[in-house]
Design a protein around this motif. Structure first.
Motif, PDB file in Angstrom:
ATOM      1  N   ALA A 178       0.825  -1.210   0.000  1.00 22.13           N
ATOM      2  CA  ALA A 178       0.000   0.000   0.000  1.00 22.13           C
ATOM      3  C   ALA A 178       0.858   1.259   0.000  1.00 22.13           C
ATOM      4  O   ALA A 178       0.582   2.211  -0.738  1.00 22.13           O
ATOM      5  N   ILE A 179       1.912   1.257   0.816  1.00 21.45           N
ATOM      6  CA  ILE A 179       2.724   2.471   0.940  1.00 21.45           C
ATOM      7  C   ILE A 179       3.647   2.649  -0.265  1.00 21.45           C
ATOM      8  O   ILE A 179       3.838   3.772  -0.749  1.00 21.45           O
ATOM      9  N   TRP A 180       4.218   1.566  -0.776  1.00 26.10           N
ATOM     10  CA  TRP A 180       5.068   1.719  -1.954  1.00 26.10           C
ATOM     11  C   TRP A 180       4.274   2.231  -3.146  1.00 26.10           C
ATOM     12  O   TRP A 180       4.760   3.052  -3.923  1.00 26.10           O
ATOM     13  N   VAL A 181       3.035   1.762  -3.297  1.00 26.92           N
ATOM     14  CA  VAL A 181       2.214   2.211  -4.427  1.00 26.92           C
ATOM     15  C   VAL A 181       1.656   3.603  -4.163  1.00 26.92           C
ATOM     16  O   VAL A 181       1.793   4.516  -4.980  1.00 26.92           O
ATOM     17  N   GLY A 182       1.014   3.778  -3.016  1.00 27.15           N
ATOM     18  CA  GLY A 182       0.328   5.035  -2.759  1.00 27.15           C
ATOM     19  C   GLY A 182       1.141   6.098  -2.059  1.00 27.15           C
ATOM     20  O   GLY A 182       0.767   7.271  -2.080  1.00 27.15           O
ATOM     21  N   GLY A 183       2.241   5.721  -1.439  1.00 22.98           N
ATOM     22  CA  GLY A 183       3.006   6.689  -0.656  1.00 22.98           C
ATOM     23  C   GLY A 183       3.828   7.665  -1.463  1.00 22.98           C
ATOM     24  O   GLY A 183       4.319   8.660  -0.934  1.00 22.98           O
ATOM     25  N   GLY A 184       3.994   7.400  -2.736  1.00 21.98           N
ATOM     26  CA  GLY A 184       4.700   8.380  -3.552  1.00 21.98           C
ATOM     27  C   GLY A 184       5.770   7.826  -4.451  1.00 21.98           C
ATOM     28  O   GLY A 184       6.807   8.459  -4.648  1.00 21.98           O
ATOM     29  N   THR A 185       5.576   6.618  -5.026  1.00 22.92           N
ATOM     30  CA  THR A 185       6.587   6.086  -5.948  1.00 22.92           C
ATOM     31  C   THR A 185       6.047   5.859  -7.363  1.00 22.92           C
ATOM     32  O   THR A 185       6.751   6.083  -8.330  1.00 22.92           O
ATOM     33  N   ILE A 186       4.784   5.409  -7.495  1.00 15.59           N
ATOM     34  CA  ILE A 186       4.273   5.172  -8.848  1.00 15.59           C
ATOM     35  C   ILE A 186       2.913   5.807  -9.106  1.00 15.59           C
ATOM     36  O   ILE A 186       2.328   5.611 -10.169  1.00 15.59           O
ATOM     37  N   ILE A 187       2.389   6.577  -8.159  1.00 14.12           N
ATOM     38  CA  ILE A 187       1.159   7.336  -8.377  1.00 14.12           C
ATOM     39  C   ILE A 187       1.565   8.783  -8.648  1.00 14.12           C
ATOM     40  O   ILE A 187       2.099   9.452  -7.758  1.00 14.12           O
ATOM     41  N   PRO A 188       1.321   9.306  -9.854  1.00 23.41           N
ATOM     42  CA  PRO A 188       1.877  10.617 -10.250  1.00 23.41           C
ATOM     43  C   PRO A 188       1.584  11.752  -9.284  1.00 23.41           C
ATOM     44  O   PRO A 188       2.452  12.575  -9.010  1.00 23.41           O
ATOM     45  N   TRP A 189       0.342  11.824  -8.762  1.00 23.27           N
ATOM     46  CA  TRP A 189       0.012  12.949  -7.899  1.00 23.27           C
ATOM     47  C   TRP A 189       0.591  12.796  -6.507  1.00 23.27           C
ATOM     48  O   TRP A 189       0.592  13.737  -5.728  1.00 23.27           O
ATOM     49  N   ALA A 190       1.082  11.608  -6.160  1.00 17.86           N
ATOM     50  CA  ALA A 190       1.683  11.395  -4.845  1.00 17.86           C
ATOM     51  C   ALA A 190       3.180  11.703  -4.850  1.00 17.86           C
ATOM     52  O   ALA A 190       3.753  12.014  -3.820  1.00 17.86           O
ATOM     53  N   LEU A 191       3.810  11.602  -6.021  1.00 17.66           N
ATOM     54  CA  LEU A 191       5.250  11.843  -6.086  1.00 17.66           C
ATOM     55  C   LEU A 191       5.597  13.241  -6.590  1.00 17.66           C
ATOM     56  O   LEU A 191       6.728  13.516  -6.980  1.00 17.66           O
ATOM     57  N   ILE A 192       4.609  14.131  -6.542  1.00 19.88           N
ATOM     58  CA  ILE A 192       4.810  15.505  -6.999  1.00 19.88           C
ATOM     59  C   ILE A 192       5.965  16.225  -6.296  1.00 19.88           C
ATOM     60  O   ILE A 192       6.727  16.933  -6.946  1.00 19.88           O
ATOM     61  N   PRO A 193       6.149  16.099  -4.960  1.00 18.97           N
ATOM     62  CA  PRO A 193       7.228  16.858  -4.329  1.00 18.97           C
ATOM     63  C   PRO A 193       8.590  16.625  -4.968  1.00 18.97           C
ATOM     64  O   PRO A 193       9.299  17.571  -5.308  1.00 18.97           O
ATOM     65  N   ALA A 194       8.979  15.364  -5.140  1.00 21.28           N
ATOM     66  CA  ALA A 194      10.281  15.069  -5.745  1.00 21.28           C
ATOM     67  C   ALA A 194      10.320  15.512  -7.206  1.00 21.28           C
ATOM     68  O   ALA A 194      11.332  16.055  -7.674  1.00 21.28           O
ATOM     69  N   ALA A 195       9.230  15.291  -7.933  1.00 18.15           N
ATOM     70  CA  ALA A 195       9.189  15.681  -9.346  1.00 18.15           C
ATOM     71  C   ALA A 195       9.326  17.192  -9.500  1.00 18.15           C
ATOM     72  O   ALA A 195      10.034  17.681 -10.382  1.00 18.15           O
ATOM     73  N   ALA A 196       8.640  17.936  -8.639  1.00 18.39           N
ATOM     74  CA  ALA A 196       8.681  19.393  -8.740  1.00 18.39           C
ATOM     75  C   ALA A 196      10.038  19.950  -8.342  1.00 18.39           C
ATOM     76  O   ALA A 196      10.574  20.849  -9.009  1.00 18.39           O
ATOM     77  N   ILE A 197      10.604  19.433  -7.251  1.00 22.25           N
ATOM     78  CA  ILE A 197      11.921  19.910  -6.818  1.00 22.25           C
ATOM     79  C   ILE A 197      12.963  19.660  -7.904  1.00 22.25           C
ATOM     80  O   ILE A 197      13.844  20.494  -8.157  1.00 22.25           O
ATOM     81  N   CYS A 198      12.871  18.505  -8.567  1.00 23.40           N
ATOM     82  CA  CYS A 198      13.841  18.148  -9.608  1.00 23.40           C
ATOM     83  C   CYS A 198      13.434  18.649 -10.982  1.00 23.40           C
ATOM     84  O   CYS A 198      14.161  18.447 -11.961  1.00 23.40           O
TER      85      CYS A 198
END
Length: 460
Positions: free
Chosen positions: A410-430
């Motif tokens: 649950a956390i690997w999928v939803g916590g911010g690795t493969i769900i686009p709107w969950a991994l926004i912080p890293a994507a935006a910073i980079c």
């Protein structure tokens, strides 16, 4: 208890499949997401006008949920822009250039730091801290921004958050739902978290090494290289401020420890500190003559933040309907025993599969992954604990192992690795496309889940 699935559940599932297909074929998901919101609302309310209103209200709901993340990104980008223009950024990263000599070292150093900081304060503040300081160093060392974002995601939002050994919020939720001591879940999760983390990060590393030549981005192309004549501050000021800023952020970490600040509180402290630093550097740079310049930096940050989040908010709005937003936006339309569309689907899945130890492990992985589709990671882990309790009693398996497996998925999928709107912080910073980052993370995470599920079967 078996949940009776309605037409709304199946419609939601159909649009999930459609959105995944759009992602696979690299098509924009905004249209299909908004269409899904409309038809789901129409199926639930049978009201054309209410369905139209739900489109707008769902976007407001998603924006409200994402606003703290949007703001921290805006402020960090504003600060990064000023640090680059003044030359402070170059001074700050200089000591790290002696340690990080190449892309391989950059990947593992950033990953290790993300894991350590995320373990104590969760990933969002860790992304802000590490991205502001080490991103330029990594790029100069030859590691592309997309690879930096992968390292942040996999080590922070995946490896560290899925175990949550320090804060223990995740194992507490799953343990309570499974009716077992939290220490049992922690003990059972240690080998699984390590297997998942090692397999995933090494798979990603091999992919990065293989594709690095095609993705190599230099600091000059990325905007981090300037000549000394271009800097707005004299060298002495750059040295002084470059020394003060890390001390201030280290002080934040100390305050987090002393005041037990985690999650949103820790992120707020980092965000507020970034604003104070921005004000200080702006005053030193422009003195009293051009204080209005700070508005330009804020505008730049907000333009970037909302530009990045623009395509994410509609798809996030759709998936929020699968969880907490549905009852808020379309109340009293699901069955009374419903706990949300996504959770209902997970429970239904648990009731239709054969009951064996092997199938139980696979089901917990799939159910955990399905509940993570809302991009939260934490919303479905209680369900994972409940399903683990059900399966363990039916097949005589260790409930702690099944609970830990569902939590990890649950956390690997939803916590911010493969769900686009969950991994926004890293994507935006980079400054990379979140959908591209999600696709890059997909293979390592799926490989990790398969290997971890197999390992869990042997531990049962």
């Amino acid at each position: 208890m078996m949940i009776e699935l309605t037409f709304v559940h199946y419609l939601f599932l159909s649009f999930i499949a459609a959105i995944i297909l759009f992602m696979v074929f690299r098509k924009d998901t905004t249209f299909i997401s908004l269409l899904g919101i409309f038809f789901i609302a129409l199926a639930a309310t049978h009201s054309f006008t209410s369905s139209i209103s739900t489109i707008f209200n769902s976007l407001i709901y998603a924006t409200t949920e994402l606003l703290p993340t949007i703001f921290i990104i805006c402020f960090i980008v504003s600060l990064s822009s000023l640090l680059t223009n003044t030359g402070i950024n170059e001074m700050m990263v200089y000591p790290f250039t002696r340690i990080i000599k190449g892309p391989i070292m950059a990947y593992w150093v950033i990953g290790a730091l993300m894991f350590i900081i995320s373990s104590f304060f969760w990933p969002s503040p860790a992304v802000a801290l590490i991205g502001a300081v080490l991103l330029p160093v990594a790029i100069k060392a030859g590691l592309p921004p997309i690879s930096v974002a992968m390292a942040m995601n996999l080590f922070g939002h995946g490896f560290a958050l899925s175990g949550d050994f320090v804060i223990q919020a995740a194992p507490k939720l799953t343990a309570d739902a499974a009716g077992i001591p939290v220490q049992d879940v922690l003990s059972a999760s240690i080998p699984l978290v390590i297997i998942m983390g090692v397999v995933t990060t090494f798979t990603a590393f091999l992919m990065i090494v293989r594709s690095r030549k095609n993705e190599l981005v230099t600091g000059e192309l990325y905007g981090f290289e300037k000549s000394n004549e271009d800097f707005l501050l004299a060298k002495k000021w750059r040295i002084v401020l470059a020394s003060i800023i890390p001390i201030v952020f280290i002080s934040d970490i100390i305050f987090m420890i002393l005041l037990d600040l985690q999650g949103g509180e820790a992120t707020a402290l980092i965000g507020g500190t970034s604003i104070i630093i921005l004000l200080l550097i702006h005053f030193v740079t422009y003195k009293h003559k051009n204080l209005e310049k700070i508005t330009g930096y804020f505008i730049h940050g907000f333009q970037f933040g909302f530009k990045v989040f623009g395509p994410v908010i509609p798809i996030a709005a759709f998936f929020y309907l699968g969880d907490s937003a549905f009852e808020t936006l379309i109340p009293d339309t699901l069955p009374d025993e419903s706990t949300g569309i996504v959770n209902d689907l997970g429970i239904a899945l648990a009731h239709v599969v054969p009951l064996t130890g092997e199938i139980a492990a696979v089901t917990l992985t799939v159910a955990g992954a399905v509940t993570g589709l809302d991009g939260s990671g934490f919303s479905g882990i209680s369900l994972a604990g409940s399903i683990a309790k059900l399966f363990s009693s039916a097949v005589g398996a260790d409930p702690a192992v099944l609970t830990a497996l569902g939590q990890i998925a649950a956390i690997w999928v939803g916590g911010g690795t493969i769900i686009p709107w969950a991994l926004i912080p890293a994507a935006a910073i980079c400054r990379v496309d979140p959908f591209l980052l999600a696709r890059k993370n997909m293979i390592p995470v799926l490989v990790g889940l398969v290997v971890t599920t197999i390992a869990a079967i042997f531990l049962l």
